[in-house]
Scaffold this active site. Structure first.
Site, PDB file in Angstrom:
ATOM      1  N   LYS A 265      -1.369  10.340  13.213  1.00  0.00           N
ATOM      2  CA  LYS A 265      -1.041   9.003  12.716  1.00  0.00           C
ATOM      3  C   LYS A 265      -0.561   8.099  13.851  1.00  0.00           C
ATOM      4  CE  LYS A 265       1.504   6.635   9.073  1.00  0.00           C
ATOM      5  NZ  LYS A 265       0.350   5.749   8.871  1.00  0.00           N
TER       6      LYS A 265
ATOM      7  N   GLY B  28       3.423   2.805   6.793  1.00  0.00           N
ATOM      8  CA  GLY B  28       3.414   1.561   6.012  1.00  0.00           C
ATOM      9  C   GLY B  28       4.129   1.754   4.685  1.00  0.00           C
ATOM     10  N   THR B  29       3.959   2.924   4.100  1.00  0.00           N
ATOM     11  CA  THR B  29       4.602   3.212   2.810  1.00  0.00           C
ATOM     12  C   THR B  29       6.122   3.199   2.957  1.00  0.00           C
ATOM     13  OG1 THR B  29       2.713   4.621   2.290  1.00  0.00           O
ATOM     14  CG2 THR B  29       4.671   4.889   0.916  1.00  0.00           C
TER      15      THR B  29
ATOM     16  N   ASP C  13     -18.485   2.138  11.282  1.00  0.00           N
ATOM     17  CA  ASP C  13     -17.385   2.762  12.019  1.00  0.00           C
ATOM     18  C   ASP C  13     -17.311   2.135  13.415  1.00  0.00           C
ATOM     19  OD1 ASP C  13     -15.598   5.288  11.181  1.00  0.00           O
ATOM     20  OD2 ASP C  13     -15.837   5.275  13.353  1.00  0.00           O
ATOM     21  N   LYS C  14     -16.465   2.698  14.259  1.00  0.00           N
ATOM     22  CA  LYS C  14     -16.263   2.166  15.605  1.00  0.00           C
ATOM     23  C   LYS C  14     -17.616   2.024  16.318  1.00  0.00           C
ATOM     24  CE  LYS C  14     -13.285   3.087  19.507  1.00  0.00           C
ATOM     25  NZ  LYS C  14     -12.388   4.073  20.094  1.00  0.00           N
TER      26      LYS C  14
ATOM     27  N   GLY D 168      -6.431  -0.746   3.435  1.00  0.00           N
ATOM     28  CA  GLY D 168      -5.491   0.374   3.431  1.00  0.00           C
ATOM     29  C   GLY D 168      -4.853   0.564   4.786  1.00  0.00           C
ATOM     30  N   THR D 169      -5.490   0.042   5.825  1.00  0.00           N
ATOM     31  CA  THR D 169      -4.960   0.197   7.184  1.00  0.00           C
ATOM     32  C   THR D 169      -3.544  -0.358   7.243  1.00  0.00           C
ATOM     33  OG1 THR D 169      -7.198  -0.060   8.002  1.00  0.00           O
ATOM     34  CG2 THR D 169      -5.433  -0.290   9.617  1.00  0.00           C
TER      35      THR D 169
ATOM     36  N   HIS E 134       4.257  12.980   8.114  1.00  0.00           N
ATOM     37  CA  HIS E 134       2.806  12.803   8.197  1.00  0.00           C
ATOM     38  C   HIS E 134       2.170  13.748   9.214  1.00  0.00           C
ATOM     39  CE1 HIS E 134       3.442   9.025   6.001  1.00  0.00           C
ATOM     40  NE2 HIS E 134       2.151   9.024   5.773  1.00  0.00           N
TER      41      HIS E 134
ATOM     42  N   GLY F  96     -14.001   7.887   9.157  1.00  0.00           N
ATOM     43  CA  GLY F  96     -12.629   8.359   9.319  1.00  0.00           C
ATOM     44  C   GLY F  96     -12.193   9.248   8.162  1.00  0.00           C
ATOM     45  N   ARG F  97     -10.966   9.770   8.277  1.00  0.00           N
ATOM     46  CA  ARG F  97     -10.458  10.724   7.268  1.00  0.00           C
ATOM     47  C   ARG F  97     -10.478  10.121   5.865  1.00  0.00           C
ATOM     48  NH1 ARG F  97      -7.269  12.115  11.949  1.00  0.00           N
ATOM     49  NH2 ARG F  97      -6.182  10.143  11.669  1.00  0.00           N
TER      50      ARG F  97
HETATM   51  N1  NDP Z   1      -3.079   2.483   2.258  1.00  0.00           N
HETATM   52  C1  NDP Z   1      -3.328   3.788   2.056  1.00  0.00           C
HETATM   53  O1  NDP Z   1      -3.338   4.287   0.912  1.00  0.00           O
HETATM   54  C2  NDP Z   1      -3.621   4.651   3.239  1.00  0.00           C
HETATM   55  C3  NDP Z   1      -3.631   4.119   4.479  1.00  0.00           C
HETATM   56  N2  NDP Z   1      -4.002   4.860   5.565  1.00  0.00           N
HETATM   57  C4  NDP Z   1      -4.111   4.132   6.801  1.00  0.00           C
HETATM   58  O2  NDP Z   1      -5.494   3.897   7.042  1.00  0.00           O
HETATM   59  C5  NDP Z   1      -5.750   3.888   8.446  1.00  0.00           C
HETATM   60  C6  NDP Z   1      -6.834   4.905   8.746  1.00  0.00           C
HETATM   61  O3  NDP Z   1      -6.361   6.207   8.455  1.00  0.00           O
HETATM   62  P1  NDP Z   1      -7.278   7.493   8.687  1.00  0.00           P
HETATM   63  O4  NDP Z   1      -8.489   7.437   7.834  1.00  0.00           O
HETATM   64  O5  NDP Z   1      -6.377   8.661   8.578  1.00  0.00           O
HETATM   65  O6  NDP Z   1      -7.676   7.287  10.221  1.00  0.00           O
HETATM   66  P2  NDP Z   1      -8.965   7.836  11.009  1.00  0.00           P
HETATM   67  O7  NDP Z   1      -8.640   7.696  12.467  1.00  0.00           O
HETATM   68  O8  NDP Z   1      -9.365   9.178  10.500  1.00  0.00           O
HETATM   69  O9  NDP Z   1     -10.110   6.805  10.601  1.00  0.00           O
HETATM   70  C7  NDP Z   1     -10.253   5.536  11.129  1.00  0.00           C
HETATM   71  C8  NDP Z   1     -11.722   5.351  11.446  1.00  0.00           C
HETATM   72  O10 NDP Z   1     -11.936   4.003  11.831  1.00  0.00           O
HETATM   73  C9  NDP Z   1     -12.750   4.010  13.003  1.00  0.00           C
HETATM   74  N3  NDP Z   1     -12.633   2.746  13.705  1.00  0.00           N
HETATM   75  C10 NDP Z   1     -11.873   2.417  14.775  1.00  0.00           C
HETATM   76  N4  NDP Z   1     -12.070   1.132  15.123  1.00  0.00           N
HETATM   77  C11 NDP Z   1     -12.993   0.638  14.255  1.00  0.00           C
HETATM   78  C12 NDP Z   1     -13.594  -0.622  14.102  1.00  0.00           C
HETATM   79  N5  NDP Z   1     -13.302  -1.652  14.919  1.00  0.00           N
HETATM   80  N6  NDP Z   1     -14.496  -0.782  13.102  1.00  0.00           N
HETATM   81  C13 NDP Z   1     -14.814   0.224  12.274  1.00  0.00           C
HETATM   82  N7  NDP Z   1     -14.269   1.458  12.378  1.00  0.00           N
HETATM   83  C14 NDP Z   1     -13.356   1.655  13.355  1.00  0.00           C
HETATM   84  C15 NDP Z   1     -12.266   5.202  13.768  1.00  0.00           C
HETATM   85  O11 NDP Z   1     -13.164   5.595  14.787  1.00  0.00           O
HETATM   86  P3  NDP Z   1     -12.572   6.438  16.060  1.00  0.00           P
HETATM   87  O12 NDP Z   1     -11.950   7.666  15.481  1.00  0.00           O
HETATM   88  O13 NDP Z   1     -13.793   6.708  16.889  1.00  0.00           O
HETATM   89  O14 NDP Z   1     -11.573   5.548  16.733  1.00  0.00           O
HETATM   90  C16 NDP Z   1     -12.170   6.226  12.642  1.00  0.00           C
HETATM   91  O15 NDP Z   1     -13.432   6.811  12.340  1.00  0.00           O
HETATM   92  C17 NDP Z   1      -4.402   4.143   9.102  1.00  0.00           C
HETATM   93  O16 NDP Z   1      -3.766   2.910   9.409  1.00  0.00           O
HETATM   94  C18 NDP Z   1      -3.602   4.851   8.015  1.00  0.00           C
HETATM   95  O17 NDP Z   1      -2.210   4.692   8.154  1.00  0.00           O
HETATM   96  C19 NDP Z   1      -4.315   6.158   5.443  1.00  0.00           C
HETATM   97  C20 NDP Z   1      -4.264   6.780   4.245  1.00  0.00           C
HETATM   98  C21 NDP Z   1      -3.939   6.076   3.018  1.00  0.00           C
HETATM   99  O1  LIG Z   2      -1.862   7.518   8.060  1.00  0.00           O
HETATM  100  C1  LIG Z   2      -1.834   8.096   6.954  1.00  0.00           C
HETATM  101  O2  LIG Z   2      -2.283   9.237   6.775  1.00  0.00           O
HETATM  102  C2  LIG Z   2      -1.263   7.374   5.822  1.00  0.00           C
HETATM  103  N1  LIG Z   2      -0.939   6.119   5.987  1.00  0.00           N
HETATM  104  C3  LIG Z   2      -0.366   5.275   5.015  1.00  0.00           C
HETATM  105  C4  LIG Z   2       1.028   4.835   5.452  1.00  0.00           C
HETATM  106  O3  LIG Z   2       1.233   4.567   6.643  1.00  0.00           O
HETATM  107  O4  LIG Z   2       1.908   4.715   4.597  1.00  0.00           O
HETATM  108  C5  LIG Z   2      -0.425   5.841   3.618  1.00  0.00           C
HETATM  109  C6  LIG Z   2      -0.198   7.326   3.560  1.00  0.00           C
HETATM  110  O5  LIG Z   2       1.124   7.569   3.877  1.00  0.00           O
HETATM  111  C7  LIG Z   2      -1.145   8.046   4.528  1.00  0.00           C
END
Ligand code: NDP
Ligand SMILES: O=C(O)C1=N[C@H](C(=O)O)C[C@H](O)C1
EC number: 1.17.1.8
Length: 245
Positions: free
Chosen positions: A135, A141-142, A34-35, A74-75, A131, A11-12
């Site tokens: 998303k 969440g923040t 990953d998924k 972080g999710t 965002h 993922g990102r």
């Molecule tokens: N706390 C923090 O600092 C931050 C939190 N976030 C949060 O993190 C989460 C992910 O963000 P982001 O990276 O942008 O999202 P992405 O969709 O880019 O990445 C998530 C990845 O997880 C995969 N995935 C889905 N289900 C599973 C599973 N059961 N097991 C393993 N991998 C799986 C997805 O696959 P597929 O795409 O095929 O579904 C994808 O590759 C969000 O909730 C976001 O809000 C994001 C940035 C910062």
């Molecule tokens: O989904 C995102 O991109 C991010 N998710 C987190 C949130 O929900 O607060 C952290 C950051 O904002 C990026």
């Protein structure tokens, strides 16, 4: 060496976390999942980092905690009921800890902290989060966590409700109500993650703004969590505990 697994590795954010773990001399990336990859691939990891999706994170945490692996999460999408479920799983797996942080960016954590400090000095506080349009959850969440911290600070200081004469409203026009704090969510192509906390009263306003320009910004906080989660008993919410704020 701490053995680390990453969920959401393609993922990102997961991609950046994998790179950062591989570059750290005291950490070893033992699983990048990953998924559709079997979660059993995490066996052997001491810490698992989860950046997946609000719909799947609870299943991941239940499995990791039952297997004695400390999650660094972080999710987003956590509410009080979800946090209680995590506490219950941890209670059944003594010695396993969990860190959940709505934002691992150091500047974002400071923005939340400054907002919490400022909140009691103003009549009004509102939050605008902005965002990328991929998303899943709104508000972020923040933003939810910032609103909770602001509300908590105002309640502790005995500050009353915010002035608002709105009596006719198109649904959603005043945003979501998080513990009495209005939160507005923007989804716009071209953005990553941004937030403004607007504070006002007494003839002046203060705006606290945070901008994420690159997802690599999350990795120093994630690595800090990975290195420290083993010594934080039970559930820790927020990275601020690790920054001496
Ligand atoms: N706390 C923090 O600092 C931050 C939190 N976030 C949060 O993190 C989460 C992910 O963000 P982001 O990276 O942008 O999202 P992405 O969709 O880019 O990445 C998530 C990845 O997880 C995969 N995935 C889905 N289900 C599973 C599973 N059961 N097991 C393993 N991998 C799986 C997805 O696959 P597929 O795409 O095929 O579904 C994808 O590759 C969000 O909730 C976001 O809000 C994001 C940035 C910062
Ligand atoms: O989904 C995102 O991109 C991010 N998710 C987190 C949130 O929900 O607060 C952290 C950051 O904002 C990026």
């Amino acid at each position: 060496m701490i053995k680390v697994g990453v969920l959401g590795a393609r993922g990102r954010v997961g991609v950046e976390v994998c790179k950062a773990v591989e570059a750290a001399s005291d950490l070893e990336l033992v699983a990048a999942i990953d998924k559709d990859d079997p979660i059993e691939g995490l066996e052997g990891a001491e810490v698992v980092v989860d950046f997946t999706h609000p719909d799947v994170v609870m299943g991941n945490l239940e499995w990791a905690i039952a297997h004695g692996i400390h999650p660094v999460v972080g999710t987003t999408g956590f509410d009080a009921a979800r946090l209680d479920a995590v506490r219950d799983w941890l209670a059944s797996s003594p010695g396993t800890n969990c860190l959940i942080a709505p934002n691992f960016g150091i500047a974002a954590v400071l923005m939340m902290h400054f907002a919490q400090q400022a909140a009691r000095h103003f009549d009004s506080v509102e939050i605008i989060e902005l965002h990328h349009p991929n998303k899943a959850d709104a508000p972020s969440g923040t933003a939810r966590r910032t609103a909770e911290l602001v509300a908590e600070a105002r309640a502790k200081a005995g500050v009353g409700p915010m002035p608002d004469a709105t009596s006719a409203e198109l649904d959603g026009a005043r945003g979501a109500d998080v513990d009495g704090v209005r939160v507005h969510a923007v989804r716009l192509a071209g953005l990553i993650a941004h937030q403004e906390v607007l504070l006002g009263g007494g003839g002046e306003t203060l705006t606290i703004r945070h901008d994420t320009m690159d997802r690599a910004a999350f990795t120093p906080g994630v690595l800090l969590g990975v290195r420290r989660v083993g010594e934080l008993p039970g559930l820790t919410v927020g990275l601020e505990r690790l920054l001496d704020l």
